[in-house]
Design a protein around this motif. Structure first.
Motif, PDB file in Angstrom:
ATOM      1  N   ALA A  50       0.822  -1.215   0.000  1.00 19.60           N
ATOM      2  CA  ALA A  50       0.000   0.000   0.000  1.00 19.60           C
ATOM      3  C   ALA A  50       0.854   1.261   0.000  1.00 19.60           C
ATOM      4  N   LYS A  73      -0.963   7.226  -2.787  1.00 18.47           N
ATOM      5  CA  LYS A  73      -2.127   7.603  -3.610  1.00 18.47           C
ATOM      6  C   LYS A  73      -1.853   7.448  -5.106  1.00 18.47           C
ATOM      7  N   ALA A  78      -6.237   0.478  -3.553  1.00 17.70           N
ATOM      8  CA  ALA A  78      -7.209   0.968  -2.579  1.00 17.70           C
ATOM      9  C   ALA A  78      -7.294  -0.058  -1.467  1.00 17.70           C
ATOM     10  N   MET A  79      -7.296   0.462  -0.233  1.00 18.32           N
ATOM     11  CA  MET A  79      -7.241  -0.450   0.916  1.00 18.32           C
ATOM     12  C   MET A  79      -8.549  -0.405   1.709  1.00 18.32           C
ATOM     13  N   VAL A  80      -8.979  -1.574   2.158  1.00 21.32           N
ATOM     14  CA  VAL A  80     -10.162  -1.681   3.025  1.00 21.32           C
ATOM     15  C   VAL A  80      -9.665  -2.117   4.403  1.00 21.32           C
ATOM     16  N   ILE A 144     -15.908  -0.992   1.560  1.00 24.07           N
ATOM     17  CA  ILE A 144     -15.532  -1.690   0.329  1.00 24.07           C
ATOM     18  C   ILE A 144     -15.945  -0.842  -0.881  1.00 24.07           C
ATOM     19  N   ARG A 146     -16.198   2.343  -1.036  1.00 18.16           N
ATOM     20  CA  ARG A 146     -15.287   3.484  -1.161  1.00 18.16           C
ATOM     21  C   ARG A 146     -14.024   3.093  -1.932  1.00 18.16           C
ATOM     22  N   ALA A 147     -13.617   1.841  -1.760  1.00 13.66           N
ATOM     23  CA  ALA A 147     -12.460   1.358  -2.535  1.00 13.66           C
ATOM     24  C   ALA A 147     -12.852   1.115  -3.994  1.00 13.66           C
ATOM     25  N   ARG A 150     -13.114   4.027  -6.694  1.00 15.11           N
ATOM     26  CA  ARG A 150     -11.840   4.574  -7.191  1.00 15.11           C
ATOM     27  C   ARG A 150     -11.281   3.757  -8.348  1.00 15.11           C
ATOM     28  N   PRO A 152      -9.529   0.980  -8.490  1.00 14.77           N
ATOM     29  CA  PRO A 152      -8.094   0.747  -8.327  1.00 14.77           C
ATOM     30  C   PRO A 152      -7.626  -0.434  -9.176  1.00 14.77           C
ATOM     31  N   PHE A 155      -6.829  -4.244  -5.101  1.00 11.52           N
ATOM     32  CA  PHE A 155      -7.544  -4.086  -3.828  1.00 11.52           C
ATOM     33  C   PHE A 155      -6.712  -4.706  -2.712  1.00 11.52           C
ATOM     34  N   SER A 187      -6.389  -8.862  -5.981  1.00 14.95           N
ATOM     35  CA  SER A 187      -6.699  -8.547  -4.586  1.00 14.95           C
ATOM     36  C   SER A 187      -5.718  -9.240  -3.652  1.00 14.95           C
TER      37      SER A 187
END
Ligand code: ADP
Length: 359
Positions: A50, A73, A78-80, A144, A146-147, A150, A152, A155, A187
């Protein structure tokens, strides 16, 4: 979809080596689970991917580009998080829209992307609520979502289901599987829960003390654990272990001789002693005492526990204790005498010093 390459990555905190020589290519679209007990280095590995933790040794490549010094960024990840990390004063919509607003994405596109993601996660009716007015499962879905908005390339999940109760965990686990089936995004998922790992993973990495113990599909790590640690960690209840010595006839027996095996199918080499591994679900339990022959033994039921569909039996074969998992209907109970049968094809054996599996 993107490949993630960990090229002999390591992390030290002073003299503590939290992660050593982690060498693995995570394939495009793969769901990779990092599994191991607390403190084995799973989160540190995820945080290095990350960009939340610096990399002390080796290289990290995402989509072929070196990321060691790239801002979190700008990595396309994207991280959960386990604790959801939602903004309590913002609505579900605003929580999900936040990153897109910061990227100056036009309002109409934000509404479209958040709306689509909310639909995917069954959150459409909750978009104007604040996190406090949501259940734990709904909050985790927002995290989730919110990730997802984006879009990404990768994940990253850090124990995302640990704060949920057992029933909800099972439900969310299935939702995650379904979601991965639809998004097919690369992921990386951290957990200490081997059931989560077995059910979600394309491949599992089992870590032990900062080192990768084994990488394999759930089937491979269950059927062919590389060492005693993996064998004991995968499977519930855990594998039984019994130390055996070679006898004069070339057979193997436990210290007091109550468990004797005429032969073992694996290559034991010149070893005089080994550790036998038997999974509770691989012990066949027959009612009554039918006498011992070859791989059949008379056992006393010392304890019985009904789990529902299954029951666990604590068995005594002389001085040897084995836990067996049997069907929950009319199972033997404490005080019964039973016959157990071991299937040579389902036995495991380990070197006593290196703990490596013998094949
Ligand atoms: P896991 O996620 O598997 O529980 P971690 O990756 O959090 O394990 O930690 C791995 C090891 O690194 C542990 O021994 C832990 O104590 C150590 N560690 C983690 N973070 C720090 C830190 N900031 N400073 C010193 N040691 C740390």
């Amino acid at each position: 979809m993107t490949e993630v390459k960990l090229d002999r990555i390591g992390k030290s905190y002073g003299s503590v080596e939290a992660v050593q020589q982690f060498d693995l290519t995570i394939r495009e679209g793969e769901f990779l689970v990092l599994l191991g007990p607390s403190g084995c280095g799973k989160s540190t590995t995820l945080r290095m991917i990350a960009g939340l933790e610096s990399i002390t040794k080796g290289d990290l490549l995402i989509g072929g580009a070196r990321m060691n010094d790239v801002d979190p960024k700008d990595r396309g990840v994207a991280m959960v998080f386990q604790n959801y990390a939602l903004y309590p004063h913002k609505t579900v919509f605003d929580n999900m829209a936040m990153a897109l607003k910061l990227q100056k994405v036009p309002a109409a596109e934000i509404a479209q992307r958040v709306g689509h993601t909310a639909e995917l996660l069954g959150l459409t009716d909750y978009l104007q609520r604040k996190p406090a007015a949501l259940s734990g499962g709904q909050r985790q879905r927002v995290a989730i979502g919110r990730a997802i908005v984006r879009t990404p390339k990768v994940f990253l999940f850090d124990e995302p289901l640990s704060n949920l109760d057992a029933k909800l965990r099972v439900k969310m686990r299935m939702e995650l599987q379904e979601l991965h089936g639809r998004l097919n995004a690369t992921s990386v998922y951290v957990t200490h829960d081997q059931v989560e790992a077995m059910t979600l993973a394309d491949r599992i990495v089992i870590m032990n003390g900062g080192v990768v113990a084994q990488v394999g599909t759930p089937r491979e790590v269950y059927d062919h654990p590389a060492d005693e640690f993996v064998a004991g960690f995968i499977g519930s209840p855990a594998m039984n272990f019994v130390d055996l010595s070679r006898d004069d006839t070339g057979g193997w027996r436990s210290d007091c001789g109550s468990l004797a095996l005429p032969s073992l199918p694996m290559d034991t080499g010149p070893r005089r002693r080994i550790r036998l591994g038997v999974r509770p679900e691989h012990i066949e339990v027959l009612p009554g005492a039918t006498g011992a022959d070859g791989m059949t033994y008379t056992a006393n039921v010392l304890l019985d526990e009904l789990l529902g569909a299954d029951a666990l039996l604590s068995l005594g074969i002389g001085d040897v204790r084995l836990l067996a998992r049997v069907g929950g209907v009319d199972h033997p109970v404490r005080g019964d005498t039973v016959t157990i049968r071991l299937n040579p094809a389902q036995l495991h054996a380990f070197d006593l010093e290196t703990t490596e599996a013998l094949r």
